[in-house]
Design a protein around this motif. Structure first.
Motif, PDB file in Angstrom:
ATOM      1  N   LEU A 329       1.009  -1.097   0.071  1.00 29.96           N
ATOM      2  CA  LEU A 329      -0.061   0.052  -0.010  1.00 29.96           C
ATOM      3  C   LEU A 329       0.979   1.370   0.125  1.00 29.96           C
ATOM      4  O   LEU A 329       1.667   1.618   1.169  1.00 29.96           O
ATOM      5  CB  LEU A 329      -1.043   0.089   1.218  1.00 29.96           C
ATOM      6  CG  LEU A 329      -2.112  -0.813   1.148  1.00 29.96           C
ATOM      7  CD1 LEU A 329      -1.740  -2.334   1.273  1.00 29.96           C
ATOM      8  CD2 LEU A 329      -2.901  -0.679   2.466  1.00 29.96           C
ATOM      9  N   LEU A 330       0.860   1.976  -1.165  1.00 30.57           N
ATOM     10  CA  LEU A 330       1.851   3.041  -1.083  1.00 30.57           C
ATOM     11  C   LEU A 330       1.475   4.335  -0.615  1.00 30.57           C
ATOM     12  O   LEU A 330       2.235   5.326  -0.027  1.00 30.57           O
ATOM     13  CB  LEU A 330       2.129   3.395  -2.656  1.00 30.57           C
ATOM     14  CG  LEU A 330       2.944   2.407  -3.285  1.00 30.57           C
ATOM     15  CD1 LEU A 330       2.995   2.430  -4.976  1.00 30.57           C
ATOM     16  CD2 LEU A 330       4.292   2.118  -2.862  1.00 30.57           C
ATOM     17  N   ASN A 331       0.042   4.522  -0.344  1.00 26.96           N
ATOM     18  CA  ASN A 331      -0.267   5.671   0.261  1.00 26.96           C
ATOM     19  C   ASN A 331      -1.641   5.522   1.062  1.00 26.96           C
ATOM     20  O   ASN A 331      -2.312   4.536   0.876  1.00 26.96           O
ATOM     21  CB  ASN A 331      -0.153   6.860  -0.444  1.00 26.96           C
ATOM     22  CG  ASN A 331      -1.021   6.585  -1.882  1.00 26.96           C
ATOM     23  OD1 ASN A 331      -1.985   5.967  -1.945  1.00 26.96           O
ATOM     24  ND2 ASN A 331      -0.424   7.435  -2.889  1.00 26.96           N
ATOM     25  N   ASN A 359       3.585  -1.492   3.745  1.00 29.38           N
ATOM     26  CA  ASN A 359       4.244  -0.454   2.848  1.00 29.38           C
ATOM     27  C   ASN A 359       5.750  -0.880   2.210  1.00 29.38           C
ATOM     28  O   ASN A 359       6.150  -2.381   2.676  1.00 29.38           O
ATOM     29  CB  ASN A 359       4.496   0.876   3.566  1.00 29.38           C
ATOM     30  CG  ASN A 359       4.619   2.037   2.665  1.00 29.38           C
ATOM     31  OD1 ASN A 359       4.732   1.864   1.415  1.00 29.38           O
ATOM     32  ND2 ASN A 359       4.021   2.968   3.018  1.00 29.38           N
TER      33      ASN A 359
END
Lengths: 409, 244, 478
Positions: A329-331, A359
């Protein structure tokens, strides 16, 4: 919804087939598009998406005038190097097996086949409306030399439409084929509903891949059924990346000893995309093997779902089943849902699953930055490396090259 | 090359470095020795830019404030850290990683980026010099490498990137004699009047192979004694307790 | 000699009934029954109102049917909702006043209520059918300020605490069985540990179903105030009867800032006979709320009994830095069915959860792990680790693992692992070659398989649980 008899009035189909189609459509109408109340659809509600994005969905596609050469030029692959089936707006425009000995390949269009009653609403929808249903039969011992590209092109002026495609591939004993399904949807707000079935007789090999060519604002549902007989191998890789909504469902039946199924997938999303891969592997005989690896990368409000089930029948001793799902999950505002499920009724089996999400590892980014990469380069390298593990599962090198080109990895 | 003045560092309110001073000139080899927990790795992390430390004091690298530089900028300017525990990065090909890294640094220096063939020529030669097995070049970065292979990979990276200041953080730990010799040869072959080294170690062993110009003893976050290579021998005989 | 011993062990040794005169409510579920229960307990008006509200809600909802074990429809009008030993109508002040038959029952169960023969440092609340019959060590606990009594007593003596917290974790609007419990619960335990107090001894409740055609609906409420600690254990048995009996308990835990609650269960309800006749339906709702920052709730369960077990002890990690744990062993043999697991709901920042589940199936049994790990968008740095292992013995039984994983925060981590294995012939051979019989070997290996969970139990019960693990699987290897 209009009467199906009117829709097919200008088609040359028999009365009994028309009756069948009508029945399928009635079942679909009764059920409607699947929604989140169904366990299999609880994470991504298709009914909601369709109502939201395509409130006036059109089931009727008219054959329109097209410029085939221009369409082919826009495809970033030199398709003449391969075997191909060109579908435009759901209609078969060209079938080309120029690289093969044709006496080993038998192709039928719209065969008069009885399909058994099924409950899946979308399969009923497909059976009611699919155009140019293809059955390809590969004869005993024949190994198809070049990969088969199935190009599904939808042109700009088709909008808010439902396109249903269906095809079957039968591999006779000891036969082999590699298939790459490509979708190039140049329009938007369409619902593409593809159903494919593969029957693998003894000692045959199927390599089956899927990728969307271009970024597009459409909805896809792809259902794949694979029957796997003794000593046969089915390899599947799904690259789920470019459409707004996409659900791939793959069901593999390992019917006899020493058969194996591999399902690998990438879900790589950005900008509110929603994708799902759902698999079900049924181990129904002794000494069967399955392997699954699904990797997700999520950016900007996107959502990915993996539902995978391994079922082991009490007869299926010595099963070897493995399943792994991972998500980065990048953001903020991204979401990963996983449901990795095991259902086991035999005691002498080796089954496991693993799932992780989170992340990128800051320590790895740091390590790469000490070697001179900036943060974005470091992240990209890590993500590419992370996804590469799935790409490396593509054993057909020719198709691997095409896919790497398309997704720029 | 590197000048550290009164460097203090704390992590989660625990102070680790308490006013460290160190001056490294071009061409010099410094050894920094100290017991566990004396702050050795903290120093190498801070020099290479790892986040999570509160620091005060000054560090100048080639007369510029090191703290003004990002992690990768430090690398571009020739600062290299050989990690105590090199990270495993699945899916990333070792060769490809090295090429990406080298070209990023060359680009920052205004040099021409190398194409695959040029790069391969260099890497193969270096690998051969370091007795680094060629097949490991095509494996995933450090994945499944033995401890020794990982450390050798760090030295291979160092010799490809040709840094001006190399910090070796406990590179000798976990190495057998053969590997230790290969690693030392790698370092020695890089030595010249423009390149400097900071060798961080717990044991005197590595210093039998790499002769340092200076030896410093780190204790409780401060250098308590400095001398020439004889100091390392003294340490070996007396232990850290015997040094005041 | 040895075989005879094993035969004896195979029997459910808690299967006797106590012949005692009971006072029962009228049969069936109705407003009148609820009023009867409330009156029998001499409850204040607000409690009755609360029950009736739950009953209103119950009439609008349906029994769930998504769980894997299917069971014949329960006729709720054919059950007694309240049954109490006649002698306990006015709760005896001390043990001498307690019906000797009840005292004897607990002695037979290995739970002496007599403080002279007390279990080492454990205070016991004994619940017999619908009422609490005795609570030991009250004085000692009083000294520390710990309240440990039956919930009926708490409703009268500590209404402000009960009113504040009952239903705060399991509201009356919850699922069917939880709501049923809210309407008709009869007794159970109440614990309050004041701020800063480490409860000086283990607390324990022993549940016993004796009467037939009776459902047991107990309710337990544990509140750990700021920076306090309590360890609580429940044990359960029931007589052997051909009929299925319903046990639908609710357990609510509330941990305030810095508090820790450790809740352990050794569940050994009558599982039914080897053909699947009889046994308890154990439909239990257990939920803990880590309300304050740095609080911790840890569930440990050893589930060996019941015909059907259906429970998911869960943690709502609301406070920042709060911790939830779930350690479970579920053993199913013959025709038993278990569908159990946990929910870890990460709401606060830096919340951590750990799930270790060991499922063992033998005979014709079905064993399902079902769990949810849900990380909310604001739960920065949340972490979960889940390990689910299944062991199968034979190919007539099933093992099912259904984890739901939901991650909505990019700074958090979820890791899940699951394996399925069997006891290998080599392992058995090795043990047997060293002199163990096959049953002992199985018990040894299974105990090894469960070790991580057994270690979590308070010492006094770990030994008992280990024996139980072995006994539950008797007869499962040829």
């Amino acid at each position: 919804m209009s009467n199906i008899k009117k829709i097919f009035i200008d088609k040359k189909i028999s009365k009994s087939e028309l009756e069948n189609k009508n029945n399928y459509f009635e079942i679909f109408k009764k059920k409607g598009f699947p929604n989140k109340k169904l366990e299999d659809w609880k994470f991504l509600d298709l009914n909601y998406e369709i109502n939201n994005q395509i409130p006036n969905l059109n089931f009727v596609i008219k054959k329109s005038k097209i410029n085939k050469n221009q369409i082919l030029e826009n495809i970033p692959i030199n398709i003449k190097e391969f075997n191909y089936v060109l579908n435009i707006n759901g209609f078969v425009e060209e079938i080309n097996f120029s690289h093969e000995d044709k006496s080993f390949i038998n192709i039928e269009t719209n065969p008069d086949k009885k399909n058994k009653i099924i409950s899946n609403a979308l399969e009923n929808l497909n059976l009611a409306f699919n155009l140019d249903y293809l059955c390809i039969n590969i004869k005993q011992d024949y190994k198809v030399k070049k990969p088969l590209l199935i190009l599904n092109v939808i042109i700009e002026n088709i909008k808010s439409s439902n396109i249903n495609k269906k095809f079957d591939i039968f591999l006779e004993k000891n036969a082999e084929i590699s298939v790459l399904n490509l979708v190039q949807n140049n329009s938007k707000n369409n619902f593409f509903n593809l159903h494919q079935r593969f029957i693998l007789n003894q000692s045959s090999i199927l390599k089956n891949y899927f990728v969307d060519i271009n970024k597009n604002q459409n909805l896809n549902y792809i259902k794949t059924d694979i029957e796997i007989e003794k000593n046969s191998i089915s390899e599947n890789v799904v690259i789920s990346k470019n459409s707004d909504y996409c659900k791939n469902e793959i069901v593999c039946n390992l019917l006899d000893q020493f058969s194996s199924a591999f399902i690998n997938g990438i879900i790589d999303l950005d900008n509110s995309q929603k994708h799902e891969i759902r698999t079900r592997i049924n181990h129904l005989a002794e000494n069967t093997k399955s392997y699954q690896l699904i990797k997700c990368v999520l950016n900007n409000q996107s959502k990915a779902v993996y539902q995978g089930k391994i079922y082991v029948d009490s007869k299926a001793q010595k099963t070897d089943g493995y399943q792994s799902s991972k998500a980065i999950l990048l953001n903020e505002n991204t979401e990963f849902n996983g449901k990795p499920e095991l259902e086991i009724y035999a005691d002498d089996v080796k089954c496991s699953h693993g799932s992780s999400s989170g992340n990128l590892d800051e320590n790895k980014i740091f390590y790469l930055m000490t070697r001179g990469l900036n943060k974005n380069e470091a992240k990209k390298l890590l993500i590419d490396g992370y996804l590469m593990e799935v790409i490396d599962k593509i054993t057909d090198e020719r198709i691997k090259a095409i896919i790497k080109e398309i997704i720029k990895i | 090359m590197l000048e550290i003045r009164n460097l203090k560092a704390t992590v989660e309110k625990k102070s680790i470095l308490n006013g460290l001073n160190l001056h490294i000139k071009p061409g010099e080899v410094h050894a920094l020795m100290g017991p566990n927990g004396s702050g050795k790795s903290t120093l190498s992390n801070i020099l290479s830019g790892k986040k999570g430390y509160e620091t005060s004091g000054d560090v100048f690298y080639e007369n510029k404030n090191l703290f003004d530089l990002e992690i990768e900028e430090r690398a571009h300017k020739g600062l290299f850290l050989a990690f105590q525990y090199p990270l495993e990065i699945p899916g990333v090909n070792n060769n490809n990683f090295l090429k990406t890294s080298l070209n990023a640094i060359r680009k920052a220096r205004g040099e021409k980026e190398l194409d695959a063939i040029e790069f391969l020529k260099i890497i193969k030669q270096k690998a051969k010099d370091l007795k680094f097995e060629e097949k490991n070049l095509n494996r995933q970065l450090n994945v499944g490498f033995s401890g020794g292979e990982k450390k050798k990979n760090e030295i291979l990276q160092m010799s490809i990137l040709q840094p001006k200041l190399s910090i070796l953080d406990e590179t000798d730990s976990g190495l057998d004699i053969d590997a230790l010799k290969i690693v030392s040869d790698g370092v020695n072959s890089l030595r010249d009047e423009s390149k400097s080294f900071l060798i961080i170690t717990h044991y005197q062993r590595l210093l039998n192979y790499i002769k340092p110009d200076f030896v410093h003893v780190l204790k409780n976050g401060r250098i308590i004694k400095s001398g020439n290579s004889d100091l390392a021998v003294e340490l070996e005989n007396k232990g850290y307790e015997g040094i005041n | 000699m040895r075989e005879k011993e094993i035969d004896k062990l195979k029997e459910y040794k808690y299967g006797f009934t106590t012949d005692i005169e009971n006072v029962k409510s009228p049969k069936g579920l109705s407003v009148d029954t609820i009023k009867y229960i409330s009156k029998a307990k001499n409850e204040p008006e607000w409690m009755l109102e609360w029950r009736l509200k739950a009953y209103e809600r119950l009439k609008q909802i349906k029994e769930p049917n998504w769980q894997k074990p299917k069971y014949p429809k329960i006729n709720y009008q054919d059950l007694y909702y309240y049954s109490a030993p006649k002698s306990s109508q006015s709760k005896p002040k001390n043990l001498e006043d307690l019906d000797p038959k009840i005292l004897d029952t607990y002695k037979k169960l290995g739970i002496p209520l007599d403080e002279q023969k007390r279990l080492n440092g454990i205070a016991v609340d004994a619940v017999f059918d619908s009422v609490s019959v005795a609570t030991t060590f009250k004085d000692k606990l009083n000294e520390a300020g710990v309240i440990f009594c039956s919930i009926s007593e708490a409703i009268q003596k500590h209404p402000e605490l009960v009113r504040k917290y009952i239903g705060s974790v399991i509201p009356i609007t919850d699922h069917y069985f939880a709501t049923l419990n809210s309407a008709v619960f009869t007794d159970g335990s109440f614990v309050y540990v004041p701020e800063g107090v480490k409860c000086p001894m283990e607390l324990s409740t022993y549940f016993r179903i004796n009467a037939s055609q009776t459902g047991q609906f107990e309710r337990t409420l544990i509140i750990a105030d700021k920076n306090s600690y309590v360890s609580y254990l429940e044990g359960c048995t029931a007589p052997m009867r051909d009929e299925n009996q319903l046990h639908a308990a609710n357990v609510e835990l509330v941990a305030l800032e810095g508090a820790e609650i450790k809740y352990s269960t050794v569940q050994n309800w009558y599982p039914g006979d080897e053909n699947g006749k009889g046994g308890i339906y154990n439909f239990v709702t257990k939920r803990g709320l880590c309300k304050g920052d740095h609080s911790k709730i840890s569930w440990t369960q050893v589930e060996t009994g019941s015909a059907i077990t259906w429970k998911y002890p869960s943690c709502i990690l609301k406070g920042d830095n709060s911790v939830g744990e779930f350690y479970s062993i579920a053993i199913t043999n013959n025709h038993q069915k278990a569908d159990t697991g946990t929910k870890m709901i990460h709401i606060g920042k830096n919340t951590k959860s750990k799930i270790i589940s060991k499922g063992i199936s033998a005979g014709f049994a079905d064993n399902t792990y079902r769990g949810l790990v849900d990380i909310f968008p604001k739960a920065k740095n949340a972490q979960n680790f889940t390990q689910c292992d299944s062991l199968l013995m034979g190919n007539k039984c099933g093992a099912h693992t259904i984890p739901y994983i939901k991650n909505r925060n990019s700074d958090s981590n979820i890791a899940h692992e699951a394996t399925t294995s069997k006891i290998s012939e080599d392992q058995l051979f090795y043990c047997q070659q060293r002199g163990l019989n096959s049953e002992e070997a199985v018990s040894l290996i299974v105990n090894g398989f469960c070790k991580e969970v057994l270690q979590q139990l308070p010492m006094e019960f770990a030994v008992e649980a280990q024996k139980l693990v072995g006994i539950s699987l008797e007869g499962s290897v040829g």
